[in-house]
Design a protein around this motif. Sequence first.
Motif, PDB file in Angstrom:
ATOM      1  N   SER A 191       0.709  -1.172  -0.020  1.00 15.66           N
ATOM      2  CA  SER A 191      -0.025  -0.003  -0.107  1.00 15.66           C
ATOM      3  C   SER A 191       0.882   1.252  -0.036  1.00 15.66           C
ATOM      4  O   SER A 191       0.561   2.182  -0.654  1.00 15.66           O
ATOM      5  N   PHE A 192       1.657   1.163   0.923  1.00 19.06           N
ATOM      6  CA  PHE A 192       2.835   2.429   1.039  1.00 19.06           C
ATOM      7  C   PHE A 192       3.391   2.629  -0.289  1.00 19.06           C
ATOM      8  O   PHE A 192       3.149   4.058  -0.836  1.00 19.06           O
ATOM      9  N   TYR A 193       4.107   1.871  -0.892  1.00 19.90           N
ATOM     10  CA  TYR A 193       4.948   2.166  -2.234  1.00 19.90           C
ATOM     11  C   TYR A 193       3.869   2.129  -3.320  1.00 19.90           C
ATOM     12  O   TYR A 193       4.321   3.009  -4.175  1.00 19.90           O
ATOM     13  N   ARG A 194       2.545   1.750  -3.366  1.00 20.65           N
ATOM     14  CA  ARG A 194       1.941   1.970  -4.419  1.00 20.65           C
ATOM     15  C   ARG A 194       1.566   3.341  -4.415  1.00 20.65           C
ATOM     16  O   ARG A 194       1.371   4.216  -5.484  1.00 20.65           O
ATOM     17  N   GLU A 195       1.139   3.984  -3.347  1.00 16.94           N
ATOM     18  CA  GLU A 195       0.626   5.302  -3.251  1.00 16.94           C
ATOM     19  C   GLU A 195       1.889   6.310  -3.478  1.00 16.94           C
ATOM     20  O   GLU A 195       1.552   7.323  -4.160  1.00 16.94           O
ATOM     21  N   ILE A 196       2.847   6.035  -3.133  1.00 14.97           N
ATOM     22  CA  ILE A 196       4.210   6.966  -3.317  1.00 14.97           C
ATOM     23  C   ILE A 196       4.315   6.749  -4.780  1.00 14.97           C
ATOM     24  O   ILE A 196       4.483   7.886  -5.512  1.00 14.97           O
ATOM     25  N   ALA A 197       4.327   5.731  -5.438  1.00 10.73           N
ATOM     26  CA  ALA A 197       4.425   5.567  -6.834  1.00 10.73           C
ATOM     27  C   ALA A 197       3.609   6.505  -7.784  1.00 10.73           C
ATOM     28  O   ALA A 197       3.822   7.043  -8.714  1.00 10.73           O
ATOM     29  N   ARG A 198       2.232   6.459  -7.049  1.00  5.62           N
ATOM     30  CA  ARG A 198       0.946   7.054  -7.895  1.00  5.62           C
ATOM     31  C   ARG A 198       1.341   8.558  -7.621  1.00  5.62           C
ATOM     32  O   ARG A 198       1.136   9.232  -8.543  1.00  5.62           O
ATOM     33  N   ARG A 199       1.760   8.940  -6.433  1.00  4.65           N
ATOM     34  CA  ARG A 199       1.952  10.308  -6.344  1.00  4.65           C
ATOM     35  C   ARG A 199       3.120  10.900  -7.141  1.00  4.65           C
ATOM     36  O   ARG A 199       3.099  11.890  -7.769  1.00  4.65           O
ATOM     37  N   LEU A 200       4.302  10.102  -7.492  1.00  7.65           N
ATOM     38  CA  LEU A 200       5.365  10.380  -8.122  1.00  7.65           C
ATOM     39  C   LEU A 200       5.112  10.348  -9.595  1.00  7.65           C
ATOM     40  O   LEU A 200       5.275  11.378 -10.232  1.00  7.65           O
ATOM     41  N   SER A 201       4.012   9.425  -9.990  1.00 11.55           N
ATOM     42  CA  SER A 201       3.714   9.366 -11.444  1.00 11.55           C
ATOM     43  C   SER A 201       2.938  10.571 -11.663  1.00 11.55           C
ATOM     44  O   SER A 201       3.094  11.268 -12.849  1.00 11.55           O
ATOM     45  N   ARG A 202       2.007  11.040 -11.016  1.00 17.34           N
ATOM     46  CA  ARG A 202       1.285  12.279 -11.073  1.00 17.34           C
ATOM     47  C   ARG A 202       2.053  13.394 -11.161  1.00 17.34           C
ATOM     48  O   ARG A 202       2.210  14.477 -12.126  1.00 17.34           O
ATOM     49  N   ARG A 203       3.148  13.604 -10.489  1.00 12.83           N
ATOM     50  CA  ARG A 203       3.856  14.925 -10.502  1.00 12.83           C
ATOM     51  C   ARG A 203       4.566  14.611 -11.800  1.00 12.83           C
ATOM     52  O   ARG A 203       4.852  15.836 -12.224  1.00 12.83           O
ATOM     53  N   LEU A 204       5.189  13.508 -11.871  1.00 10.02           N
ATOM     54  CA  LEU A 204       5.910  13.468 -13.422  1.00 10.02           C
ATOM     55  C   LEU A 204       5.096  13.973 -14.483  1.00 10.02           C
ATOM     56  O   LEU A 204       5.690  14.590 -15.433  1.00 10.02           O
ATOM     57  N   SER A 205       3.954  13.485 -14.494  1.00 14.03           N
ATOM     58  CA  SER A 205       2.992  13.916 -15.608  1.00 14.03           C
ATOM     59  C   SER A 205       2.602  15.444 -15.696  1.00 14.03           C
ATOM     60  O   SER A 205       2.824  15.755 -16.756  1.00 14.03           O
ATOM     61  N   ILE A 206       2.418  15.939 -14.657  1.00  9.91           N
ATOM     62  CA  ILE A 206       2.361  17.256 -14.568  1.00  9.91           C
ATOM     63  C   ILE A 206       3.548  18.004 -15.018  1.00  9.91           C
ATOM     64  O   ILE A 206       3.566  18.788 -15.790  1.00  9.91           O
ATOM     65  N   THR A 207       4.691  17.655 -14.645  1.00 11.02           N
ATOM     66  CA  THR A 207       5.899  18.496 -14.964  1.00 11.02           C
ATOM     67  C   THR A 207       6.332  18.110 -16.493  1.00 11.02           C
ATOM     68  O   THR A 207       6.655  18.904 -17.200  1.00 11.02           O
ATOM     69  N   SER A 208       5.812  17.135 -16.949  1.00  3.22           N
ATOM     70  CA  SER A 208       6.089  16.852 -18.317  1.00  3.22           C
ATOM     71  C   SER A 208       5.127  17.639 -19.294  1.00  3.22           C
ATOM     72  O   SER A 208       5.649  18.227 -20.201  1.00  3.22           O
ATOM     73  N   SER A 209       4.034  17.770 -18.710  1.00  3.92           N
ATOM     74  CA  SER A 209       3.084  18.707 -19.258  1.00  3.92           C
ATOM     75  C   SER A 209       3.510  20.200 -19.338  1.00  3.92           C
ATOM     76  O   SER A 209       3.498  21.022 -20.525  1.00  3.92           O
ATOM     77  N   ASP A 210       4.115  20.676 -18.123  1.00  2.59           N
ATOM     78  CA  ASP A 210       4.833  22.084 -17.914  1.00  2.59           C
ATOM     79  C   ASP A 210       5.807  22.022 -18.860  1.00  2.59           C
ATOM     80  O   ASP A 210       5.955  23.035 -19.504  1.00  2.59           O
ATOM     81  N   VAL A 211       6.719  21.157 -19.059  1.00  2.00           N
ATOM     82  CA  VAL A 211       8.059  21.271 -19.842  1.00  2.00           C
ATOM     83  C   VAL A 211       7.666  21.488 -21.171  1.00  2.00           C
ATOM     84  O   VAL A 211       8.090  22.317 -22.083  1.00  2.00           O
ATOM     85  N   THR A 212       6.661  20.826 -21.826  1.00  4.91           N
ATOM     86  CA  THR A 212       5.989  20.757 -23.047  1.00  4.91           C
ATOM     87  C   THR A 212       5.803  22.217 -23.459  1.00  4.91           C
ATOM     88  O   THR A 212       5.838  22.780 -24.447  1.00  4.91           O
ATOM     89  N   HIS A 213       4.736  22.529 -22.360  1.00  7.11           N
ATOM     90  CA  HIS A 213       4.061  23.875 -22.542  1.00  7.11           C
ATOM     91  C   HIS A 213       4.859  25.043 -22.765  1.00  7.11           C
ATOM     92  O   HIS A 213       5.109  26.006 -23.624  1.00  7.11           O
ATOM     93  N   TYR A 214       6.178  24.975 -21.811  1.00  2.73           N
ATOM     94  CA  TYR A 214       7.444  26.116 -21.687  1.00  2.73           C
ATOM     95  C   TYR A 214       7.952  26.035 -23.075  1.00  2.73           C
ATOM     96  O   TYR A 214       8.633  26.929 -23.525  1.00  2.73           O
ATOM     97  N   ARG A 215       8.695  24.728 -23.232  1.00  5.50           N
ATOM     98  CA  ARG A 215       9.285  24.886 -24.677  1.00  5.50           C
ATOM     99  C   ARG A 215       8.398  25.311 -25.692  1.00  5.50           C
ATOM    100  O   ARG A 215       9.111  25.986 -26.690  1.00  5.50           O
TER     101      ARG A 215
END
Length: 171
Positions: free
Chosen positions: A138-162
């Motif tokens: 449970s712990f590592y699944r939730e951490i992985a989900r959270r980091l996955s969401r952050r990576l997705s947002i960061t990737s979108s931001d990078v694409t936008h700013y590029r």
Amino acid sequence: MLFFEHHSSRGARMDVAKALGSTLLFQDFSPEELALLASTTVEETLPAGETLFREGDIGNSMFVIMLGGVKVMKRNEHGDDEELARLGSGDCFGEMAVLDSGHARISTISALEQTTLLVISQPQVEALCARHSGFGRSFYREIARRLSRRLSITSSDVTHYRALWRSLRRH
């Protein structure tokens, strides 16, 4: 806003478990998993203006804000800290340090006001996982989900700013 109160050792742990369950990161944990996690946390109070850690520091703990707020800062190309975000009650930060004990902090965290934090350390999480495999999943699944969401947002931001940067360079 989360409510945190110490009546007794058992009562305080129950309050911590309830508060942990109200966070986005731990909302899907069972009451038993929340109690296990609460049993390992340590409360820390950070005075207003104090820095908890700096970018580049080595850490092995993550934090849950029980009461108060912090600012997240990152060094720019000139070596100055720029504010990236503000976090408040119920927010978590520092999760990567629980995954990798030698992890260098990627930002600086400072208290905006007196802030009460719950500290969740990697050695405590690993000990819990060794004794309770269901908790570990449970712990590592939730951490992985959270980091996955952050990576997705960061990737979108990078694409936008590029795209914005390319557009500005053309004009």
